[in-house]
Design an enzyme around this catalytic site. Structure first.
Site, mmCIF file in Angstrom:
data_model
loop_
_atom_site.group_PDB
_atom_site.id
_atom_site.type_symbol
_atom_site.label_atom_id
_atom_site.label_comp_id
_atom_site.label_asym_id
_atom_site.label_seq_id
_atom_site.Cartn_x
_atom_site.Cartn_y
_atom_site.Cartn_z
ATOM 1 N N SER A 1 -79.148 -72.645 8.496
ATOM 2 C CA SER A 1 -80.566 -72.456 8.797
ATOM 3 C C SER A 1 -81.415 -73.650 8.392
ATOM 4 O O SER A 1 -82.638 -73.562 8.407
ATOM 5 C CB SER A 1 -81.097 -71.196 8.096
ATOM 6 O OG SER A 1 -81.000 -71.328 6.686
ATOM 7 N N LYS B 1 -86.928 -64.877 3.211
ATOM 8 C CA LYS B 1 -87.522 -66.200 3.386
ATOM 9 C C LYS B 1 -89.043 -66.122 3.459
ATOM 10 O O LYS B 1 -89.747 -66.954 2.878
ATOM 11 C CB LYS B 1 -86.957 -66.860 4.642
ATOM 12 C CG LYS B 1 -85.483 -67.218 4.528
ATOM 13 C CD LYS B 1 -84.938 -67.755 5.842
ATOM 14 C CE LYS B 1 -83.458 -68.097 5.723
ATOM 15 N NZ LYS B 1 -82.891 -68.592 6.997
#
Length: 256
Positions: free
Chosen positions: A143, A186
């Protein structure tokens, strides 16, 4: 920093026990109040130090979002440019997948160098050093591609990265931005650090639509499908140059 609240319960109990001792010793208070300073005096130094983030747009410095076993976290990425022989150095306890992301990001830059005003063989006389601070903490997962690519483009073009924006997503060699996981954690990490702008792959739009409203409250989410869309939001100005500006960029890098 944990999946549940068991440790939170333990810390609260410790605070109350210490307060009970003071009351038993004769302290006369009608109400117990706890400030950050008082909590620190009772529990000692914080177990986790917050990551220091730059507050001004900086060349070669981008903020990523990562999923860890202790939840989400911000992940500053630093890239330095120097003279060399086409070498890519990676430091900061990066796992295999993140090293692959860095290699893919660099390959994209080299493939489409002309679009950024760079010579096709610009990397032959340069070296890039990628460093992710807090090297004792292992970083892994697919990511970080968009963050690494943003930092690469920034240091090669001299265009600063916005300091109020964080990002997550993976990139392909053809410039697509792929979806990622762990968005709940996140986004919590972004809110904890006061970040108000987040770049997220468009493929994750359906996931965020299922989150509770308070999770994304105060955060502007930018959904991107391509590297071009991503860079137009992460950098302070457009990195894609017209042909006549290419020579200027090459001269600034000493590549002519």
């Amino acid at each position: 920093r944990e999946a549940g609240v068991r440790e939170l319960e333990r810390q609260m109990a410790a605070v109350l026990r210490k307060s009970a001792v003071k009351l038993a010793e004769g302290s006369k208070v009608k109400q117990l109040k706890y400030s950050k300073r008082k909590i620190a005096s009772l529990l000692g130094a914080p177990k986790y130090a917050e990551t220091n983030l730059k507050t001004q747009p900086t060349v070669g410095y981008a903020i990523g979002l990562a999923w860890t076993e202790m939840g989400g976290d911000v992940m500053p990425v630093e890239v330095a440019l120097m003279r060399g022989k086409g070498k890519l150095t990676l430091t900061g306890s990066l796992g295999d997948v993140m090293q692959e992301s860095a290699a893919a990001a660099l390959s994209f830059v080299r493939e489409y160098a002309a679009r950024f005003g760079l010579n096709d063989n610009f990397f032959e006389n340069l070296e890039l050093h990628v460093h992710i601070p807090e090297g004792s903490v292992p970083k892994e997962g697919p990511s970080a591609g968009v963050t690494l690519l943003t930092a690469f483009i920034s240091v090669l073009t001299g265009i600063p990265v916005r300091s109020d924006i964080a990002m997550t997503g993976e990139v392909t060699l053809t410039g697509d931005v792929l979806g990622v996981g762990g968005l709940n954690e996140k986004l919590l990490a972004a809110k904890r650090m006061g970040i108000t702008q987040v770049i997220v792959p468009a493929k994750n739009r359906k996931d965020i639509a299922e989150f509770q409203a308070d999770l994304v409250e105060g955060i502007t989410i930018h959904y991107v499908r391509t590297v071009k869309q991503m860079l137009s939001r992460s950098l302070v100005r457009n990195p894609f140059v017209k042909p006549h500006a290419r020579a200027i960029r090459q001269r600034n890098l000493g590549l002519n």
